[in-house]
Design an enzyme around this catalytic site. Structure first.
Site, PDB file in Angstrom:
ATOM      1  N   LYS A   1      15.538   6.007  -1.652  1.00 10.46           N
ATOM      2  CA  LYS A   1      15.662   4.778  -1.132  1.00 10.46           C
ATOM      3  C   LYS A   1      17.153   4.394  -1.224  1.00 10.46           C
ATOM      4  O   LYS A   1      18.022   4.223  -2.221  1.00 10.46           O
ATOM      5  CB  LYS A   1      14.852   3.618  -2.032  1.00 10.46           C
ATOM      6  CG  LYS A   1      14.685   2.245  -1.497  1.00 10.46           C
ATOM      7  CD  LYS A   1      13.492   1.766  -2.310  1.00 10.46           C
ATOM      8  CE  LYS A   1      13.268   0.449  -2.106  1.00 10.46           C
ATOM      9  NZ  LYS A   1      12.074  -0.307  -2.864  1.00 10.46           N
TER      10      LYS A   1
ATOM     11  N   GLU B   1       4.070   3.335  -1.884  1.00 11.75           N
ATOM     12  CA  GLU B   1       5.165   3.392  -2.712  1.00 11.75           C
ATOM     13  C   GLU B   1       4.647   3.520  -4.181  1.00 11.75           C
ATOM     14  O   GLU B   1       3.959   2.604  -4.511  1.00 11.75           O
ATOM     15  CB  GLU B   1       6.069   2.306  -2.339  1.00 11.75           C
ATOM     16  CG  GLU B   1       7.350   2.512  -3.152  1.00 11.75           C
ATOM     17  CD  GLU B   1       8.307   1.063  -3.165  1.00 11.75           C
ATOM     18  OE1 GLU B   1       9.732   1.345  -3.385  1.00 11.75           O
ATOM     19  OE2 GLU B   1       7.923   0.199  -2.641  1.00 11.75           O
TER      20      GLU B   1
ATOM     21  N   CYS C   1      10.082   0.625   1.625  1.00 10.39           N
ATOM     22  CA  CYS C   1       9.885  -0.564   1.320  1.00 10.39           C
ATOM     23  C   CYS C   1      11.329  -1.566   1.694  1.00 10.39           C
ATOM     24  O   CYS C   1      11.031  -1.547   2.774  1.00 10.39           O
ATOM     25  CB  CYS C   1       9.500  -0.681  -0.316  1.00 10.39           C
ATOM     26  SG  CYS C   1       8.727  -2.457  -0.696  1.00 10.39           S
TER      27      CYS C   1
END
Length: 300
Positions: free
Chosen positions: A120, A47, A157
């Site tokens: 995200k 990431e 994540c």
């Protein structure tokens, strides 16, 4: 003559980032090439690999690190690399979209084609991980991408801690799940070590959905200056590849640069997934409580 089963080789990269974009992108390219030499078809970079994990602190100047998605120089470079090597590369980056900002990943197919964008969805906010200051919540929803080698799901994540995200991608036909990550020590609590918890959660996603899973994390100590002094995180690596029953098939340590590779027979896994019955026996009519935050709307 019977058709050959579909075999795919996946890779997870792990390295320490500097605060220089060109250096980090060059490192990523070097490791992508190393993974290709090991036979990898789909290669995951960690990431926000272009620089330090700047979200340790709230600083206006860090918004200058964001760039628009169209024509993003690192994405273009990875498109050229993907086409040259014939590999798939999910590319994590800090996206600017007018006055909005996202933690995003572009999926580059093996011919260099950009297959689209995932933003995200779950944005953390805590000591050392102050992402809500920088990122809007993603608006793409959980998606799958049909690449040359497999249909893949990619989330980022903090998304990896939510089983709903993994299941949403699996329900759409994802054959492998990928999670680029930046996680390490907790600045407010030296005694808190989440690495084993982090790994086990995703191994559970692999086993529950009967799909392989790839997680790539950074290593190294990063220090960000703040108005209250320095913030410091030691990223613990531990990148890994899990098989379709959640078994650990490849794993890195907490300090070394790594290129992890594993091969999977997608047709064999598909048969196992169908035979296990977890998709046949689902009860979506009973899951409406998942659409609430507090569980106050159960099915009657």
């Amino acid at each position: 003559m019977a058709e050959k089963n579909r075999l795919v080789t996946v890779a997870a990269l792990q390295f320490a980032c500097t605060d220089d974009v060109s250096t980090n992108v060059a490192t990523a390219e070097r490791l992508v090439r190393a993974a290709h030499q090991k036979g990898a078809n789909i290669i995951l970079i960690q990431e926000l690999f272009e620089g330090y994990y700047f979200c340790q602190a709230q600083k206006e100047e860090f918004f200058h690190r964001a760039k628009p998605y169209p024509g993003h120089p690192t994405i273009v470079r990875m498109q050229n690399l993907a086409k040259e090597l014939g590999v798939v590369i999910p590319v994590s980056f800090f996206e600017e979209a007018n006055n909005a900002h996202y933690n995003s990943v572009a999926i580059i197919d093996a011919d260099g084609t950009d297959l689209g964008l995932y933003r995200k969805s779950h944005i953390p906010d805590g000591p050392g991980y102050q992402e809500k200051y920088y990122f809007n919540p993603g608006d793409t929803g959980f998606k799958v991408f049909q690449t040359k080698y497999a249909k893949i799901g990619v989330a980022i994540c903090w998304d990896q801690w939510f089983p709903e995200a993994a299941r949403a991608m699996a329900l759409q036909g994802a054959e492998v799940l990928f999670y680029p990550t930046a996680i390490g020590s907790e600045p407010q609590d030296d005694g808190l070590d989440s690495r084993d918890h982090w790994r086990r959660v995703m191994q559970g996603h692999a086993g529950a959905n009967v799909v392989p899973l790839v997680a790539s994390n950074r290593i190294g100590k990063e220090i960000i200056e703040t108005e209250h002094g320095n913030s410091e995180i030691t990223f613990y690596g531990y990148s890994f590849i899990a098989g379709p029953t959640g078994e650990l098939v490849a794993a890195a340590g907490d300090k070394e640069e790594a290129v992890l590779v594993a091969q999977f027979d997608l047709d064999k896994i598909k048969s196992k997934r169908h035979g296990w019955g977890v998709y046949r026996d689902r009860r979506p009519d009973l899951y409406k409580v998942l659409l609430t935050l507090d569980g106050s709307n159960p099915v009657k």
